[in-house]
Design an enzyme around this catalytic site. Structure first.
Site, short mmCIF file in Angstrom:
data_model
loop_
_atom_site.label_atom_id
_atom_site.label_comp_id
_atom_site.label_asym_id
_atom_site.label_seq_id
_atom_site.Cartn_x
_atom_site.Cartn_y
_atom_site.Cartn_z
N TRP A 65 0.80 -1.22 0.00
CA TRP A 65 0.00 0.00 0.00
C TRP A 65 0.84 1.28 0.00
O TRP A 65 0.31 2.37 -0.18
CB TRP A 65 -0.89 0.03 1.26
CG TRP A 65 -0.13 -0.36 2.51
CD1 TRP A 65 -0.14 -1.60 3.09
CD2 TRP A 65 0.77 0.43 3.29
NE1 TRP A 65 0.70 -1.62 4.18
CE2 TRP A 65 1.27 -0.38 4.33
CE3 TRP A 65 1.19 1.77 3.22
CZ2 TRP A 65 2.17 0.08 5.29
CZ3 TRP A 65 2.10 2.23 4.17
CH2 TRP A 65 2.58 1.39 5.18
N LYS B 109 -2.75 -8.40 -7.46
CA LYS B 109 -3.54 -8.19 -6.25
C LYS B 109 -2.91 -7.04 -5.48
O LYS B 109 -1.94 -7.21 -4.76
CB LYS B 109 -3.55 -9.44 -5.37
CG LYS B 109 -4.63 -9.35 -4.31
CD LYS B 109 -4.29 -10.06 -3.03
CE LYS B 109 -3.31 -9.32 -2.18
NZ LYS B 109 -3.73 -8.01 -1.70
N PRO B 110 -3.46 -5.84 -5.64
CA PRO B 110 -2.94 -4.72 -4.87
C PRO B 110 -3.37 -4.85 -3.41
O PRO B 110 -4.22 -5.69 -3.08
CB PRO B 110 -3.63 -3.50 -5.51
CG PRO B 110 -4.27 -4.01 -6.78
CD PRO B 110 -4.53 -5.46 -6.56
N ASP B 111 -2.78 -4.04 -2.55
CA ASP B 111 -3.19 -4.09 -1.14
C ASP B 111 -4.64 -3.60 -1.00
O ASP B 111 -5.07 -2.68 -1.72
CB ASP B 111 -2.26 -3.22 -0.29
CG ASP B 111 -2.50 -3.45 1.18
OD1 ASP B 111 -1.82 -4.32 1.75
OD2 ASP B 111 -3.40 -2.80 1.76
N GLY C 31 6.67 -6.33 -0.38
CA GLY C 31 6.01 -6.25 0.91
C GLY C 31 6.99 -6.62 2.01
O GLY C 31 8.21 -6.47 1.85
N LEU D 267 11.65 -6.59 -0.39
CA LEU D 267 11.19 -6.71 0.99
C LEU D 267 11.62 -5.53 1.87
O LEU D 267 11.95 -4.46 1.37
CB LEU D 267 11.67 -8.05 1.55
CG LEU D 267 11.34 -9.26 0.66
CD1 LEU D 267 11.92 -10.55 1.23
CD2 LEU D 267 9.85 -9.40 0.42
N GLU E 244 12.40 -3.17 11.59
CA GLU E 244 11.92 -2.11 10.70
C GLU E 244 10.70 -1.44 11.34
O GLU E 244 9.74 -2.11 11.71
CB GLU E 244 11.53 -2.72 9.34
CG GLU E 244 11.10 -1.69 8.32
CD GLU E 244 10.59 -2.31 7.02
OE1 GLU E 244 9.92 -3.36 7.08
OE2 GLU E 244 10.85 -1.75 5.95
P1 NAD Z 1 2.74 -7.14 3.66
O1 NAD Z 1 3.75 -8.19 3.44
O2 NAD Z 1 1.88 -7.24 4.87
O3 NAD Z 1 1.73 -7.04 2.43
C1 NAD Z 1 2.15 -6.81 1.10
C2 NAD Z 1 1.16 -7.46 0.14
O4 NAD Z 1 1.12 -8.87 0.38
C3 NAD Z 1 -0.29 -6.98 0.30
O5 NAD Z 1 -0.91 -6.93 -0.97
C4 NAD Z 1 -0.93 -8.08 1.15
O6 NAD Z 1 -2.32 -8.19 0.97
C5 NAD Z 1 -0.23 -9.30 0.61
N1 NAD Z 1 -0.16 -10.43 1.55
C6 NAD Z 1 -0.22 -10.41 2.90
N2 NAD Z 1 -0.08 -11.66 3.39
C7 NAD Z 1 0.07 -12.49 2.32
C8 NAD Z 1 0.26 -13.89 2.16
N3 NAD Z 1 0.33 -14.71 3.22
N4 NAD Z 1 0.39 -14.39 0.91
C9 NAD Z 1 0.35 -13.58 -0.17
N5 NAD Z 1 0.16 -12.23 -0.08
C10 NAD Z 1 0.02 -11.70 1.14
O7 NAD Z 1 3.55 -5.78 3.64
P2 NAD Z 1 2.99 -4.31 3.94
O8 NAD Z 1 2.97 -4.09 5.40
O9 NAD Z 1 1.74 -4.09 3.19
O10 NAD Z 1 4.11 -3.40 3.25
C11 NAD Z 1 5.16 -2.85 3.96
C12 NAD Z 1 6.42 -3.65 3.77
O11 NAD Z 1 6.76 -3.65 2.39
C13 NAD Z 1 7.62 -3.05 4.48
O12 NAD Z 1 8.35 -4.08 5.09
C14 NAD Z 1 8.42 -2.43 3.34
O13 NAD Z 1 9.79 -2.30 3.61
C15 NAD Z 1 8.14 -3.35 2.21
N6 NAD Z 1 8.35 -2.72 0.90
C16 NAD Z 1 9.46 -3.07 0.20
C17 NAD Z 1 9.72 -2.46 -1.03
C18 NAD Z 1 10.96 -2.81 -1.82
O14 NAD Z 1 11.08 -2.38 -2.96
N7 NAD Z 1 11.90 -3.55 -1.27
C19 NAD Z 1 8.84 -1.49 -1.53
C20 NAD Z 1 7.72 -1.17 -0.77
C21 NAD Z 1 7.48 -1.79 0.45
#
Ligand code: NAD
Length: 541
Positions: free
Chosen positions: A181, A205-207, A256, A279, A410
Site C-alpha cells: 500500500w 492483487k494490490p493491497d 512487501g 522486501l 523495521e
Molecule cells: P505485507 O507483506 O503485509 O503485504 C504486502 C502485500 O502482500 C499486500 O498486498 C498483502 O495483501 C499481501 N499479503 C499479505 N499476506 C500475504 C500472504 N500470506 N500471501 C500472499 N500475499 C500476502 O507488507 P505491507 O505491510 O503491506 O508493506 C510494507 C512492507 O513492504 C515493508 O516491510 C516495506 O519495507 C516493504 N516494501 C518493500 C519495497 C521494496 O522495494 N523492497 C517497496 C515497498 C514496500
C-alpha cells in the site's frame, strides 16, 4: 474526480506547533460515485461481496470494493492466458508505442492520480507526485530500451563460423504481482510494465487499503492501448488470494514485508516457479567527517521522513562522524522541527499521515519502547490526532541500544535513531548489522572515498550525497535487496529479464560432433584436445 470539501492544507503546522484555526480535521473527502464505480468494475469479482475502504485522512469511507473468490482468480488467469497468447505475437515496436502513450496519459491525469493517492494513503502531495513521476519514467525507460533488453542476441558458438547461437527472451506467460500500500500507484504499475513489454500478461492483487489507485493504473493501461484482458485485477485478503495466485502463475513479483516474502518464496518453491521479492529494510545513512553538513541535513530529512517513513528505501539508522556530530545534529533537528505536517490534497505539506491504525500502533510502540528504556527524543515523538487519526510527528531518537525494538526491527514510519562513530570501518560494520540489506546512503565531499566505502556495504543500492532518489530513479540500474531485503531486482535489464525464459538456439553447419570418415573415438578425442589447446592459445573464451 473531485474533493467535495477538501481540507485547506494547514500552513505552519510543524510538529508541536500551534493548530491552525483554519484547519478542519473533520473536513470530508469524497469521490464522485460514477467514477468510483467505473474503477471498482475493473475488479474480477462474481461474489457480490463488497468491503468498504477508508481514507486515512479522516477515517471516512471512500468506496465499496468488490471482493474476488478463488473462482474469480481462476477466471482472471483464464482471461489473462488467452490475451497473452495474442499479445506475445506483437512486436516490440508496438508494445513500446503503447508504453509511450501510457507515459503521456500519466502526465495528463497527474492531478487526478495525486488526488486519489492522497485520499487513499493519506500521504503528502509531493510524495504522491513521486509516484506519477516514477511510473512515467518507468514507461519511458522500458519503451526506449525494449530492443536493447529483449531482441534476439547472438552468442559465441563452440566452433567458430560453424556454430551459430542465438538467445531468445521468451515470455514466462502470466505473471502474478502482489503489491503493498505504501506507493499504491507506482507499486501497482512499475513492476508490471516490464512484464507486459516482455510479452506477458499480469494478474495483480494490490493491497486492500489502496485498491482505487491501482485500479486507476489499470484503467490507464487500457486507455494507452494494452488489450483489456492482458491486465487482471483481483481484490481480497492477501493470505487467501495470494495462494490462489501463486498456484496458477508462471512467475511471482512480490513487494512487501520480509515475513510475507518468506511465505511466498516457500509456495513458489513448491511449484518450482521463479519469484522476485522486494522486501523490508533497516537502512543506514552515514555522515562522514568531510560531508557538506547542510546538504547532509537536508538529505537526512528526506531520507527519514519522505512518505512519513513508509518507504522501503528510507533510512532508520543514522551514523554520524564524531568530529561533526554536534553541528550536524543541530542542523538536522532544526530542519525536522520546521517540517509542516498537514492533511489534505494541496501542495505545501512536508509530511502526511500514516496509512492506518496498525502503522500508528507500530510506530507508537517503537518510540514508547525506546523512551521507556532510556532513549532521548530530540524531535517529535508523539501522535497528532489533531491533524488526523493516524498522524505521527517526524521523530529523532538518540541513545538507542540493542535491547530496544527500533534498534534492529523495521519501524516503517517517521522514526530515525542517531549513532556516533569515530572509526569509519566500525561505522560500516555497524551499518551492516542485522538481517536487512536494501538501501544505504553516504555523505562525503570525497566521492572516490565514498564509492570505495560503498563496496563494503551489504545493500543492493548505495546513494552518495543523496538519500534514495538517485538510485531509485536511475532506471537503467537494478534495484533490490541483499540478504533478507529480497531476491532478484527490479529496474534495468534484470527488471525485465526476470519475466522471460532464456532460450538458446544453436544451428550447426558442416561439422558434426561425432567421429567422421571412419575415425575412431580415440582419434576424434585427440583432435578435440588439439583444438582445445589451439583455442586457448588464440584467446578464445
Ligand atoms: P505485507 O507483506 O503485509 O503485504 C504486502 C502485500 O502482500 C499486500 O498486498 C498483502 O495483501 C499481501 N499479503 C499479505 N499476506 C500475504 C500472504 N500470506 N500471501 C500472499 N500475499 C500476502 O507488507 P505491507 O505491510 O503491506 O508493506 C510494507 C512492507 O513492504 C515493508 O516491510 C516495506 O519495507 C516493504 N516494501 C518493500 C519495497 C521494496 O522495494 N523492497 C517497496 C515497498 C514496500
Amino acid at each position: 474526480m473531485s474533493a467535495s470539501n477538501p481540507s485547506s492544507a494547514a500552513a505552519g503546522l510543524g510538529p508541536g506547533g500551534p493548530a491552525d484555526p483554519e484547519h478542519d480535521p473533520g473536513a470530508t473527502y469524497a469521490l464522485e460515485p460514477e467514477r468510483t464505480a467505473a474503477l471498482t468494475a475493473l475488479v474480477v469479482s462474481s461474489t457480490g461481496e463488497e468491503v468498504p475502504t477508508h481514507t486515512p485522512l479522516t477515517g471516512q469511507r471512500l468506496a465499496m470494493m468488490p471482493q474476488s473468490s478463488a473462482q474469480d482468480v481462476e477466471e482472471a488467469f483464464a482471461r489473462a492466458r488467452a490475451a497473452q497468447r495474442e499479445w506475445a505475437r506483437t512486436t516490440l515496436e508496438e508494445r513500446s508505442a503503447i508504453l509511450l502513450r501510457l507515459h503521456d496519459l500519466v502526465l495528463e491525469h497527474q492531478d487526478e492520480i495525486m488526488d486519489l493517492v492522497c485520499w487513499e494513503s493519506g500521504k503528502a502531495r509531493k510524495d504522491a507526485f513521486d509516484e506519477t513521476l516514477h511510473v512515467a519514467l518507468t514507461a519511458r525507460y522500458y519503451a526506449r530500451t525494449a530492443k536493447q533488453h529483449l531482441r534476439t542476441e547472438r552468442k559465441i558458438g563452440v566452433v567458430p563460423g560453424l556454430t551459430r547461437v542465438e538467445l531468445n527472451r521468451v515470455p514466462k506467460g502470466v505473471v502474478g504481482i502482489i503489491a503493498p500500500w505504501n506507493y499504491p500507484f507506482t507499486m501497482a504499475l512499475c513492476d508490471g510494465i516490464p512484464a507486459l513489454l516482455a510479452g506477458n500478461a499480469v494478474v495483480t492483487k494490490p493491497d486492500a487499503q489502496t485498491m482505487l489507485s491501482a485500479l486507476f493504473g489499470a484503467r490507464l493501461l487500457r486507455e494507452a492501448g494494452f488489450p483489456a484482458d492482458l491486465w487482471q485485477v483481483v481484490a481480497g485478503p492477501g493470505r487467501v488470494l495470494g495462494s490462489e495466485i501463486i498456484s496458477r502463475a508462471d512467475y511471482i513479483c512480490f513487494t512487501g514485508s520480509t515475513a510475507t516474502g518468506k511465505l511466498i518464496a516457500t509456495q513458489c518453491a513448491e511449484r518450482l516457479i521463479g519469484c522476485s521479492l522486494e522486501l523490508g529494510g533497516k537502512n543506514p545513512i552515514m555522515i562522514l567527517r568531510d560531508a557538506d553538513l547542510d546538504r547532509a541535513a537536508e538529505g537526512a530529512v528526506r531520507a527519514s521522513f519522505s512518505n512519513a517513513g513508509q518507504l522501503c528505501v528510507s533510512m532508520e539508522r543514522l551514523f554520524v562522524a564524531d568530529q561533526v556530530y554536534d553541528r550536524f545534529v543541530e542542523k538536522f533537528v532544526a530542519r525536522t522541527k520546521a517540517l509542516r505536517l498537514a492533511p489534505g490534497l494541496e501542495w505545501g505539506s512536508d509530511m502526511g499521515s500514516l496509512i492506518s491504525q496498525d502503522q500508528l500502533d507500530t510506530v507508537t510502540a517503537h518510540v514508547e519502547d525506546a523512551v521507556s528504556k532510556g532513549a532521548r527524543v530530540l524531535a517529535g515523538g508523539r501522535a497528532r490526532p489533531d491533524l488526523g487519526p493516524y498522524f505521527f510527528e517526524p521523530t529523532i531518537l538518540e541513545g538507542v541500544t540493542p535491547d530496544m525494538t527500533c534498534f534492529g526491527d523495521e519501524t516503517f514510519g517517521p522514526v530515525i535513531s542517531l549513532y556516533r562513530f569515530s572509526d569509519e570501518a566500525d561505522a560500516v560494520a555497524r551499518a551492516n548489522e542485522g538481517q536487512y540489506g536494501l538501501n544505504a546512503s553516504i555523505y562525503s565531499r570525497d566521492g572516490k572515498r565514498a564509492r570505495a566505502i560503498a563496496r563494503h556495504i551489504k545493500c543492493g543500492t548505495v546513494n552518495i550525497n543523496e538519500a534514495f532518489a538517485a538510485t531509485f530513479a536511475s532506471l537503467d540500474a537494478p534495484m533490490g535487496g541483499m540478504r533478507e531485503s529480497g531476491m532478484g531486482r527490479r529496474q534495468g535489464a534484470e527488471g525485465v529479464h526476470r519475466y522471460t525464459e532464456s532460450q538458446s538456439v544453436a544451428t550447426q553447419r558442416l561439422l558434426r560432433f561425432a567421429p567422421v570418415l571412419g575415425l575412431s573415438d580415440e582419434a576424434f578425442a585427440k583432435i578435440f584436445n588439439a583444438n582445445l589447446k589451439l583455442m586457448k592459445k588464440v584467446g578464445r573464451p
